[in-house]
Design a protein around this motif. Structure first.
Motif, PDB file in Angstrom:
ATOM      1  N   GLY A 162       0.774  -1.234   0.000  1.00  0.00           N
ATOM      2  CA  GLY A 162       0.000   0.000   0.000  1.00  0.00           C
ATOM      3  C   GLY A 162       0.802   1.279   0.000  1.00  0.00           C
ATOM      4  N   ASN A 163       2.056   1.246  -0.486  1.00  0.00           N
ATOM      5  CA  ASN A 163       2.874   2.462  -0.458  1.00  0.00           C
ATOM      6  C   ASN A 163       2.840   3.251  -1.761  1.00  0.00           C
ATOM      7  N   GLY A 164       2.026   2.810  -2.730  1.00  0.00           N
ATOM      8  CA  GLY A 164       1.888   3.553  -3.985  1.00  0.00           C
ATOM      9  C   GLY A 164       3.039   3.357  -4.944  1.00  0.00           C
ATOM     10  N   VAL A 165       3.945   2.419  -4.651  1.00  0.00           N
ATOM     11  CA  VAL A 165       5.101   2.131  -5.508  1.00  0.00           C
ATOM     12  C   VAL A 165       5.131   0.638  -5.796  1.00  0.00           C
ATOM     13  N   GLN A 166       5.451   0.281  -7.041  1.00  0.00           N
ATOM     14  CA  GLN A 166       5.543  -1.144  -7.388  1.00  0.00           C
ATOM     15  C   GLN A 166       6.900  -1.666  -6.915  1.00  0.00           C
ATOM     16  N   ASP A 167       6.897  -2.315  -5.780  1.00  0.00           N
ATOM     17  CA  ASP A 167       8.129  -2.814  -5.178  1.00  0.00           C
ATOM     18  C   ASP A 167       8.377  -4.270  -5.562  1.00  0.00           C
ATOM     19  N   GLY A 168       9.644  -4.610  -5.630  1.00  0.00           N
ATOM     20  CA  GLY A 168      10.098  -5.984  -5.719  1.00  0.00           C
ATOM     21  C   GLY A 168       9.223  -6.921  -6.504  1.00  0.00           C
ATOM     22  N   LEU A 169       8.545  -7.797  -5.772  1.00  0.00           N
ATOM     23  CA  LEU A 169       7.771  -8.863  -6.391  1.00  0.00           C
ATOM     24  C   LEU A 169       6.296  -8.529  -6.539  1.00  0.00           C
ATOM     25  N   GLU A 170       5.906  -7.267  -6.358  1.00  0.00           N
ATOM     26  CA  GLU A 170       4.501  -6.902  -6.534  1.00  0.00           C
ATOM     27  C   GLU A 170       4.123  -7.063  -8.006  1.00  0.00           C
ATOM     28  N   PRO A 171       3.163  -7.960  -8.285  1.00  0.00           N
ATOM     29  CA  PRO A 171       2.893  -8.325  -9.680  1.00  0.00           C
ATOM     30  C   PRO A 171       1.998  -7.327 -10.405  1.00  0.00           C
ATOM     31  N   GLY A 172       2.198  -7.214 -11.700  1.00  0.00           N
ATOM     32  CA  GLY A 172       1.279  -6.466 -12.543  1.00  0.00           C
ATOM     33  C   GLY A 172       0.018  -7.273 -12.785  1.00  0.00           C
ATOM     34  N   VAL A 173      -1.043  -6.578 -13.201  1.00  0.00           N
ATOM     35  CA  VAL A 173      -2.323  -7.225 -13.467  1.00  0.00           C
ATOM     36  C   VAL A 173      -2.552  -7.258 -14.972  1.00  0.00           C
ATOM     37  N   ALA A 174      -2.605  -8.441 -15.526  1.00  0.00           N
ATOM     38  CA  ALA A 174      -2.784  -8.596 -16.977  1.00  0.00           C
ATOM     39  C   ALA A 174      -4.259  -8.550 -17.353  1.00  0.00           C
ATOM     40  N   GLY A 175      -4.524  -8.169 -18.600  1.00  0.00           N
ATOM     41  CA  GLY A 175      -5.865  -8.274 -19.158  1.00  0.00           C
ATOM     42  C   GLY A 175      -6.826  -7.186 -18.758  1.00  0.00           C
ATOM     43  N   VAL A 176      -6.338  -6.081 -18.198  1.00  0.00           N
ATOM     44  CA  VAL A 176      -7.209  -4.973 -17.814  1.00  0.00           C
ATOM     45  C   VAL A 176      -7.346  -4.012 -18.996  1.00  0.00           C
ATOM     46  N   THR A 177      -8.569  -3.591 -19.269  1.00  0.00           N
ATOM     47  CA  THR A 177      -8.807  -2.640 -20.353  1.00  0.00           C
ATOM     48  C   THR A 177      -8.517  -1.222 -19.876  1.00  0.00           C
ATOM     49  N   VAL A 178      -7.633  -0.546 -20.598  1.00  0.00           N
ATOM     50  CA  VAL A 178      -7.255   0.837 -20.297  1.00  0.00           C
ATOM     51  C   VAL A 178      -7.796   1.720 -21.423  1.00  0.00           C
ATOM     52  N   THR A 179      -8.464   2.797 -21.058  1.00  0.00           N
ATOM     53  CA  THR A 179      -9.059   3.704 -22.036  1.00  0.00           C
ATOM     54  C   THR A 179      -8.338   5.040 -22.011  1.00  0.00           C
ATOM     55  N   VAL A 180      -7.879   5.460 -23.181  1.00  0.00           N
ATOM     56  CA  VAL A 180      -7.196   6.750 -23.332  1.00  0.00           C
ATOM     57  C   VAL A 180      -8.107   7.654 -24.155  1.00  0.00           C
ATOM     58  N   THR A 181      -8.419   8.819 -23.613  1.00  0.00           N
ATOM     59  CA  THR A 181      -9.311   9.760 -24.285  1.00  0.00           C
ATOM     60  C   THR A 181      -8.582  11.070 -24.524  1.00  0.00           C
ATOM     61  N   SER A 182      -8.504  11.478 -25.790  1.00  0.00           N
ATOM     62  CA  SER A 182      -7.871  12.748 -26.167  1.00  0.00           C
ATOM     63  C   SER A 182      -8.927  13.709 -26.677  1.00  0.00           C
ATOM     64  N   ALA A 183      -8.696  14.996 -26.425  1.00  0.00           N
ATOM     65  CA  ALA A 183      -9.600  16.009 -26.956  1.00  0.00           C
ATOM     66  C   ALA A 183      -9.558  15.971 -28.473  1.00  0.00           C
ATOM     67  N   GLY A 184     -10.714  16.100 -29.097  1.00  0.00           N
ATOM     68  CA  GLY A 184     -10.804  16.045 -30.551  1.00  0.00           C
ATOM     69  C   GLY A 184     -10.599  17.397 -31.197  1.00  0.00           C
ATOM     70  N   VAL A 185     -11.315  17.619 -32.288  1.00  0.00           N
ATOM     71  CA  VAL A 185     -11.152  18.830 -33.084  1.00  0.00           C
ATOM     72  C   VAL A 185     -11.390  20.086 -32.258  1.00  0.00           C
TER      73      VAL A 185
END
Length: 236
Positions: A162-185
């Motif tokens: 819970g320290n907000g940093v990915q330490d040592g053996l703390e695993p990543g989570v695969a298969g999560v959908t990430v959405t990126v939204t950019s301002a358009g015209v």
């Protein structure tokens, strides 16, 4: 031809008039139907810059598409040009219909700032394309790609301490959908022309999206893809 003054029931493209001295006749109108040709198809964000619209590459809504008909003389700027304007829809698609045979130029403008052309149908990647239609032809291959120079990346991981940093053996989570939204015209987030791209985290919990326009951007993830536990989201 649909109309001439002396033969509305059977127009033949000519009319006879008898003039008296000093008379001016200014109602000799001739009508013609529009053609049956068409020109389209889409304007998109070419994230990988390869000039091909790949699955997941979004259209650019609101891009201005200008079609210039070069007129009967077939020469741009010859004095008989006709100009038509439309905008890309939510998928970046556009379409001009009821066109005559002849020479045309398609031009793309009013794009999000910072985009560079990667593709246009006649080569040169210059935001324009020359088109010649035969009678009744449908040319729906007028596609224009643009790429930005910005990118975002992220890691989703199980933060066991819970320290907000990915330490040592703390695993990543695969298969999560990430959405990126950019301002358009319009340059404003949260409006209809926003550009939305999704990515899936890999086995290390990482994902990235490149080729984005610079400017206001948000990154979010789908909590449904997370396992149970104390989790945090850490932009890279």
């Amino acid at each position: 031809i649909t109309f001439d003054p002396d033969g509305p029931a059977n127009p033949d493209g000519s009319t006879e008039v008898t003039l008296s001295g000093g008379q001016t006749v200014d109602d000799l109108d001739f009508g013609y139907t529009a053609g049956t040709g068409s020109i389209g198809d889409n304007v998109w964000l070419d994230l990988d810059g390869d000039g091909i619209r790949d699955i997941g590459e979004p259209g650019i809504e609101g891009a201005t598409v200008t079609l210039t008909y070069l007129g009967p003389d077939g020469v741009l700027g010859g004095g008989d040009d006709e100009v038509f304007v439309t905008t890309g829809d939510a998928g970046g698609h556009y379409l001009f219909t009821d066109l005559p045979a002849g020479n045309f130029v398609v031009t793309i403008s009013n794009l999000p700032a910072g985009l560079t052309p990667t593709n246009d149908p006649d080569g040169g990647a210059d935001r324009t394309s020359a088109v010649t239609l035969t009678p009744g032809e449908r040319d729906l291959d007028q596609d224009f790609g643009f790429v930005g120079s910005a990118a975002v990346g992220d890691t989703i991981f199980i933060d066991t301490n819970g320290n907000g940093v990915q330490d040592g053996l703390e695993p990543g989570v695969a298969g999560v959908t990430v959405t990126v939204t950019s301002a358009g015209v319009d340059g404003v987030l949260g409006t209809a022309d926003d550009i939305v791209v999704t990515a899936i985290t890999n086995s290390l919990g990482k994902s990235s999206v490149v080729g984005l326009p610079p400017g206001a951007t948000t990154v979010s993830y789908d909590p449904a893809g997370l396992p149970n536990g104390d989790l945090t989201f850490k932009p890279v």
